[in-house]
Design an enzyme around this catalytic site. Structure first.
Site, PDB file in Angstrom:
ATOM      1  N   GLU A  48       0.073  35.107 -26.131  1.00  0.00           N
ATOM      2  CA  GLU A  48       0.499  34.070 -25.021  1.00  0.00           C
ATOM      3  C   GLU A  48       1.297  34.773 -23.797  1.00  0.00           C
ATOM      4  O   GLU A  48       1.200  34.814 -22.623  1.00  0.00           O
ATOM      5  CB  GLU A  48       2.074  34.062 -25.799  1.00  0.00           C
ATOM      6  N   TYR A 131       9.599  30.853 -20.827  1.00  0.00           N
ATOM      7  CA  TYR A 131       8.344  30.241 -21.595  1.00  0.00           C
ATOM      8  C   TYR A 131       7.861  31.755 -23.294  1.00  0.00           C
ATOM      9  O   TYR A 131       7.569  30.615 -23.945  1.00  0.00           O
ATOM     10  CB  TYR A 131       6.654  29.708 -20.809  1.00  0.00           C
ATOM     11  N   ASP A 149       5.682  25.215 -20.556  1.00  0.00           N
ATOM     12  CA  ASP A 149       4.487  25.768 -19.623  1.00  0.00           C
ATOM     13  C   ASP A 149       4.200  24.560 -18.631  1.00  0.00           C
ATOM     14  O   ASP A 149       4.737  22.943 -18.692  1.00  0.00           O
ATOM     15  CB  ASP A 149       3.393  26.154 -20.516  1.00  0.00           C
ATOM     16  N   CYS A 201      -4.163  14.910 -21.781  1.00  0.00           N
ATOM     17  CA  CYS A 201      -3.246  15.066 -20.363  1.00  0.00           C
ATOM     18  C   CYS A 201      -3.185  15.877 -19.302  1.00  0.00           C
ATOM     19  O   CYS A 201      -2.871  16.341 -18.647  1.00  0.00           O
ATOM     20  CB  CYS A 201      -2.024  14.762 -20.471  1.00  0.00           C
ATOM     21  N   CYS A 208      -6.665   8.992 -20.418  1.00  0.00           N
ATOM     22  CA  CYS A 208      -4.762   8.290 -21.416  1.00  0.00           C
ATOM     23  C   CYS A 208      -5.137   7.217 -22.375  1.00  0.00           C
ATOM     24  O   CYS A 208      -4.857   7.159 -23.387  1.00  0.00           O
ATOM     25  CB  CYS A 208      -4.192   7.976 -20.356  1.00  0.00           C
ATOM     26  N   CYS A 211      -4.320   9.175 -25.336  1.00  0.00           N
ATOM     27  CA  CYS A 211      -3.457   9.724 -26.007  1.00  0.00           C
ATOM     28  C   CYS A 211      -2.384   9.170 -26.537  1.00  0.00           C
ATOM     29  O   CYS A 211      -2.233   8.073 -26.651  1.00  0.00           O
ATOM     30  CB  CYS A 211      -2.811  10.174 -24.723  1.00  0.00           C
ATOM     31  N   CYS A 217       4.325   5.569 -21.951  1.00  0.00           N
ATOM     32  CA  CYS A 217       3.800   6.950 -21.031  1.00  0.00           C
ATOM     33  C   CYS A 217       4.580   5.628 -19.757  1.00  0.00           C
ATOM     34  O   CYS A 217       3.345   5.262 -19.350  1.00  0.00           O
ATOM     35  CB  CYS A 217       2.282   7.297 -20.244  1.00  0.00           C
TER      36      CYS A 217
END
Length: 362
Positions: A48, A131, A149, A201, A208, A211, A217
């Site tokens: 991370e 985060y 994030d 995305c 899309c 997705c 959305c």
DNA sequence: TATGCGTGGTC
DNA sequence: TGACCAAGCAT
């Protein structure tokens, strides 16, 4: 009025993740978890921190190198800081490396060698912000933490068509993430949101049709997903210039010195340079050279930092072996790979000594 | 809240 | 090809 057909759910995203998750070196995938594998908090934390503002492809080799050299957080806590800085060289944002070492020391000294298992506990450690604290808490410790994030900001801003520009819109987005984050599998949910942002995305031309949120959305319903997230206007990038001096002695050694511990490239190694100023009057000269010598102009190097562009005039000189100053040291050119040289310095040295970083072949 | 802080890949 | 961007943090 444009409508979506349903509300987004964590379950639909997790179902997508079970099918489409990426295998990454630090990740415990759903099939692995099913076999009883659990995440190593050290691995999750290390990845991370490396991934902060850094792409997955760039991180992979560094992650492997760090784990091989320092298999546990205890090993890392005991390592010389210079070794850690040298190992981090090239990855950028060097304050991360300094804080990585401090964090490892804190875990070893104050927490018995184990990472805190709560968001607040993690947040108190050096180099761990909102985060990373949430990500490690969720992924390594199965905590229901809201992980957000840049990827998640994009997904959420589109999902709810949030028009407030970043960073002002961040609190509202975080609230939406918190409402969506499930108690079951929060770590997989967080990784799924980030995978979704990285592969479906995307900033440009999102896919899309693939997705799992495409029936929920709002930005898609408005036929304008690329419009989100809205961001505050950027400032333009000034140009600074300076000179760098590459001195080589009779022993095939190059003169290096250490930058001060804080600020730009803090604690990293450099060749002597002038200050980097906004002046464009060409007065970079050789007054700031580390030795009086026959300095030869060897071209220029341009390097783009986050907030300015640097144009360095490169000077090269062959100097006597006795030349010395007390602010640096002579390093064999054959050993440059082991140094904590940031990319801009490797560029400068390569401009003066084209073969400096070419490994001798058998 | 705004700014300083690297680098390499993408289009 | 230059502008944008990437699993942000510290101050």
């Amino acid at each position: 009025m444009t409508k979506t057909s349903q509300s987004p759910s964590a379950a639909s995203l997790l179902a997508w993740y079970d099918r489409h998750h990426r295998d990454l070196p630090w990740r415990v995938s759903p099939p692995m978890a099913a076999r009883g594998v659990t995440p190593d908090p050290y691995h999750i934390w290390l990845s991370e921190v490396m991934l902060q503002q850094t792409t997955v492809p760039a991180v992979k080799a560094y992650f492997a190198k760090f784990l091989e050299r320092w298999p546990t957080v205890g090993d890392l806590s005991a390592a010389p800081t210079d070794d850690v800085m040298a190992a981090w060289a090239g990855l950028g944002y060097y304050a991360r490396a300094r804080n990585l070492k401090k964090c490892a020391e804190a875990v070893a000294a104050d927490h018995g060698g184990r990472f805190p298992d709560t968001e607040d506990g993690l947040r108190a450690l050096p180099g761990i912000g909102d985060y990373t604290a949430a990500a490690v808490a969720a992924i390594a410790f199965n905590r229901q933490a809201a992980v957000m994030d840049g990827n998640v900001e994009r997904v959420i801003s589109r999902l709810y068509a949030i028009s407030t520009p970043l960073p002002a819109g961040k609190p509202l987005m975080k609230q939406k993430v918190a409402l969506l984050t499930p108690a079951d599998r929060p770590g997989d949910f967080a990784q799924a949101m980030m995978d979704l942002g990285a592969t479906i995305c995307t900033p440009k031309r999102p896919v899309c049709s693939l997705c799992p949120f495409n029936n929920a959305c709002v930005a898609l319903a408005l036929h304008d997903p690329e419009h989100f997230p809205v961001k505050a206007a950027k400032k333009d990038k000034p140009v600074r210039q300076g000179a760098a001096f590459v001195a080589v002695n009779g022993e095939g050694e190059i003169y290096l010195r250490r930058r001060i511990a804080s600020g730009l490239l803090g604690g990293m190694t450099e060749v002597p340079t002038t200050g980097w100023t906004a002046r464009i009057d060409g007065e970079t000269g050789t007054d700031a050279a580390p030795f009086p010598a026959d300095w030869q102009a060897a071209g220029t190097v341009t390097h783009v930092f986050t907030h300015f562009e640097l144009r360095l005039s490169i000077y090269r000189a062959q100097v006597a072996s006795g030349s010395n100053r007390n602010d640096g040291w002579w390093e064999p050119v054959t050993n440059l790979e082991a140094q904590a040289l940031p990319t801009v310095m490797k560029k400068a040295i390569t401009q003066a000594i084209p073969r400096a970083f070419i490994k001798a072949s058998a």
